[in-house]
Design an enzyme around this catalytic site. Structure first.
Site, PDB file in Angstrom:
ATOM      1  N   TYR A  29       0.864  -1.185   0.000  1.00 38.99           N
ATOM      2  CA  TYR A  29       0.000   0.000   0.000  1.00 38.99           C
ATOM      3  C   TYR A  29       0.903   1.237   0.000  1.00 38.99           C
ATOM      4  CZ  TYR A  29      -4.609   1.981   0.036  1.00 38.99           C
ATOM      5  OH  TYR A  29      -5.767   2.626  -0.351  1.00 38.99           O
ATOM      6  N   GLY A  33       6.528   7.921   1.043  1.00 44.08           N
ATOM      7  CA  GLY A  33       7.516   7.571   2.067  1.00 44.08           C
ATOM      8  C   GLY A  33       8.270   6.313   1.654  1.00 44.08           C
ATOM      9  N   HIS A  34       7.514   5.277   1.260  1.00 43.79           N
ATOM     10  CA  HIS A  34       8.156   4.057   0.768  1.00 43.79           C
ATOM     11  C   HIS A  34       9.025   4.369  -0.457  1.00 43.79           C
ATOM     12  CE1 HIS A  34       4.272   2.322   2.485  1.00 43.79           C
ATOM     13  NE2 HIS A  34       5.177   1.618   3.137  1.00 43.79           N
ATOM     14  N   GLY A 144      12.712   3.563   7.201  1.00 45.19           N
ATOM     15  CA  GLY A 144      12.248   4.931   7.408  1.00 45.19           C
ATOM     16  C   GLY A 144      12.441   5.384   8.848  1.00 45.19           C
ATOM     17  N   GLN A 145      12.843   6.633   9.002  1.00 42.09           N
ATOM     18  CA  GLN A 145      12.952   7.209  10.337  1.00 42.09           C
ATOM     19  C   GLN A 145      11.575   7.345  10.986  1.00 42.09           C
ATOM     20  OE1 GLN A 145      15.294  10.971  10.821  1.00 42.09           O
ATOM     21  NE2 GLN A 145      13.562  11.495  12.146  1.00 42.09           N
ATOM     22  N   SER A 183       0.547   4.218   5.500  1.00 40.17           N
ATOM     23  CA  SER A 183      -0.504   3.434   4.843  1.00 40.17           C
ATOM     24  C   SER A 183      -1.797   3.518   5.645  1.00 40.17           C
ATOM     25  CB  SER A 183      -0.071   1.969   4.710  1.00 40.17           C
ATOM     26  OG  SER A 183       1.173   1.881   4.040  1.00 40.17           O
ATOM     27  N   ARG A 184      -1.672   3.679   6.961  1.00 37.77           N
ATOM     28  CA  ARG A 184      -2.860   3.712   7.831  1.00 37.77           C
ATOM     29  C   ARG A 184      -3.614   5.043   7.760  1.00 37.77           C
ATOM     30  NH1 ARG A 184       0.523   0.242  11.472  1.00 37.77           N
ATOM     31  NH2 ARG A 184      -0.593  -1.720  11.686  1.00 37.77           N
TER      32      ARG A 184
HETATM   33  P1  AMP Z   1       5.618  -0.295   6.203  1.00 34.56           P
HETATM   34  O1  AMP Z   1       5.088  -0.656   4.855  1.00 34.56           O
HETATM   35  O2  AMP Z   1       4.711   0.578   6.998  1.00 34.56           O
HETATM   36  O3  AMP Z   1       6.139  -1.485   6.964  1.00 34.56           O
HETATM   37  O4  AMP Z   1       6.904   0.619   5.936  1.00 34.56           O
HETATM   38  C1  AMP Z   1       7.963   0.141   5.137  1.00 34.56           C
HETATM   39  C2  AMP Z   1       9.135   1.074   5.291  1.00 34.56           C
HETATM   40  O5  AMP Z   1       8.765   2.384   4.866  1.00 34.56           O
HETATM   41  C3  AMP Z   1       9.601   1.199   6.748  1.00 34.56           C
HETATM   42  O6  AMP Z   1      11.024   1.237   6.780  1.00 34.56           O
HETATM   43  C4  AMP Z   1       9.002   2.521   7.159  1.00 34.56           C
HETATM   44  O7  AMP Z   1       9.718   3.162   8.201  1.00 34.56           O
HETATM   45  C5  AMP Z   1       9.098   3.310   5.869  1.00 34.56           C
HETATM   46  N1  AMP Z   1       8.155   4.435   5.897  1.00 34.56           N
HETATM   47  C6  AMP Z   1       6.841   4.396   6.196  1.00 34.56           C
HETATM   48  N2  AMP Z   1       6.308   5.638   6.181  1.00 34.56           N
HETATM   49  C7  AMP Z   1       7.319   6.488   5.873  1.00 34.56           C
HETATM   50  C8  AMP Z   1       7.423   7.902   5.705  1.00 34.56           C
HETATM   51  N3  AMP Z   1       6.375   8.696   5.851  1.00 34.56           N
HETATM   52  N4  AMP Z   1       8.631   8.417   5.394  1.00 34.56           N
HETATM   53  C9  AMP Z   1       9.720   7.615   5.257  1.00 34.56           C
HETATM   54  N5  AMP Z   1       9.690   6.279   5.387  1.00 34.56           N
HETATM   55  C10 AMP Z   1       8.511   5.720   5.697  1.00 34.56           C
END
Ligand code: AMP
Length: 282
Positions: A29, A33-34, A144-145, A183-184
């Site tokens: 999703y 950011g991703h 991601g931070q 994503s949320r």
């Molecule tokens: P997730 O799909 O939520 O598991 O996130 C996958 C990667 O994307 C993780 O390393 C997250 O920290 C990073 N991530 C999610 N949201 C952001 C964002 N807004 N900015 C930068 N990295 C992000």
């Protein structure tokens, strides 16, 4: 762009992949950011792998595993446009076959902050990330931070288990109004989304006080909590200033790098966000 669902296929690709291989693990999703992680990997690596896997073991029994947003076709189009070489999108059974029973626990760093509210979450994260690392065998991996505690835990795991992987932490990508991309965020109503802006506003205010010379942890925490309290519909689980190295709450004088971290419920949605005072650890 190649798309594979089996570890065996991934291994075949990996044998002849150009190095360094950069890896971006995600739960799909995808948003900007991703894609910031993917772009950084694309800029630094000869080959880029992205995984899309909603990992059941990092969700608690009352959490949103079943309803977590998914749109594989859209994700694949976005990743193809970024020049990703391979997408690994396994089924749950490929990652957790019957009889699976080995877990990774990064004990200390998993206790505070998110760990205190999501028991078992980081055990699921560390376990799946180690498995994905072993499957992909990347030279570099991008996090991601936005999920700062997760990034710290992965850094610690890599160090403790002698993994030959460089972890790169990428700054949080935000909407123009400050909301951290997640994503949320699709769960938020228009009113909830508006209210949620108080989180980034409070974090920005703490960063501004820090920049103006404030070093007292209690004072910085108070700024954070006072601003959050102006939106009673945003209910914090925690709002604190912690040592970025240990993630333990700071008392007294703040020495960088420190993590100003918030988790809050807005309606049924739980959001997290943070800012770092000083520089991310190197
Ligand atoms: P997730 O799909 O939520 O598991 O996130 C996958 C990667 O994307 C993780 O390393 C997250 O920290 C990073 N991530 C999610 N949201 C952001 C964002 N807004 N900015 C930068 N990295 C992000």
């Amino acid at each position: 762009m190649q798309r594979v669902t089996r570890v065996a296929e991934l291994r075949v690709w990996r044998r002849t992949a150009a190095e360094p291989v950069g890896f971006v693990p995600t739960m799909g999703y995808l948003h900007d950011g991703h894609l910031a992680l993917v772009r950084r990997a694309r800029a630094e690596c000869a080959a880029v792998v992205t995984s899309i896997f909603v990992n059941p073991t990092q969700f608690g029994p009352q959490e949103d595993f079943a309803t977590y947003p998914r749109d594989l076709d859209r994700d694949l189009a976005l990743l193809a446009a970024e020049g990703v070489d391979l997408v690994f999108a396994p089924d749950v059974g490929e990652v957790y076959p019957p009889g699976f029973q080995t877990w990774v626990e990064v004990s200390e760093l998993s206790r505070p902050l998110e760990g205190a509210f999501r028991p078992g979450h980081f055990r699921g994260v560390a376990t799946v990330v180690l498995k994905l690392f072993n499957m992909v065998q990347p030279n570099r991996a991008y996090f991601g931070q936005k999920d700062a505690q997760q990034a710290r835990i992965i850094e610690q795991m890599v160090r403790d288990l002698d993994l030959p992987i460089t972890i790169v932490t990428v700054p949080t990508v935000r909407e123009a109004d400050g909301l951290a991309l997640s994503s949320r965020n699709v769960y938020l109503s228009a009113a909830e989304r508006q209210a949620a802006l108080v989180i980034s506003r409070a974090l920005r205010a703490v960063a501004a006080r820090w920049a103006a010379g404030e070093r007292d942890a209690a004072e910085l925490r108070q700024v954070l909590r006072d601003i959050l309290a102006t939106e009673p519909s945003v209910r914090p689980d925690y709002a604190t200033v912690a040592d970025l190295r240990t993630l333990v709450e700071i008392e007294g004088r703040v020495t960088p790098p420190a993590l100003v971290a918030v988790a809050a419920r807005v309606g049924r949605t739980r959001l997290i966000d943070n800012v770092v005072l000083g520089e991310w650890l190197t």
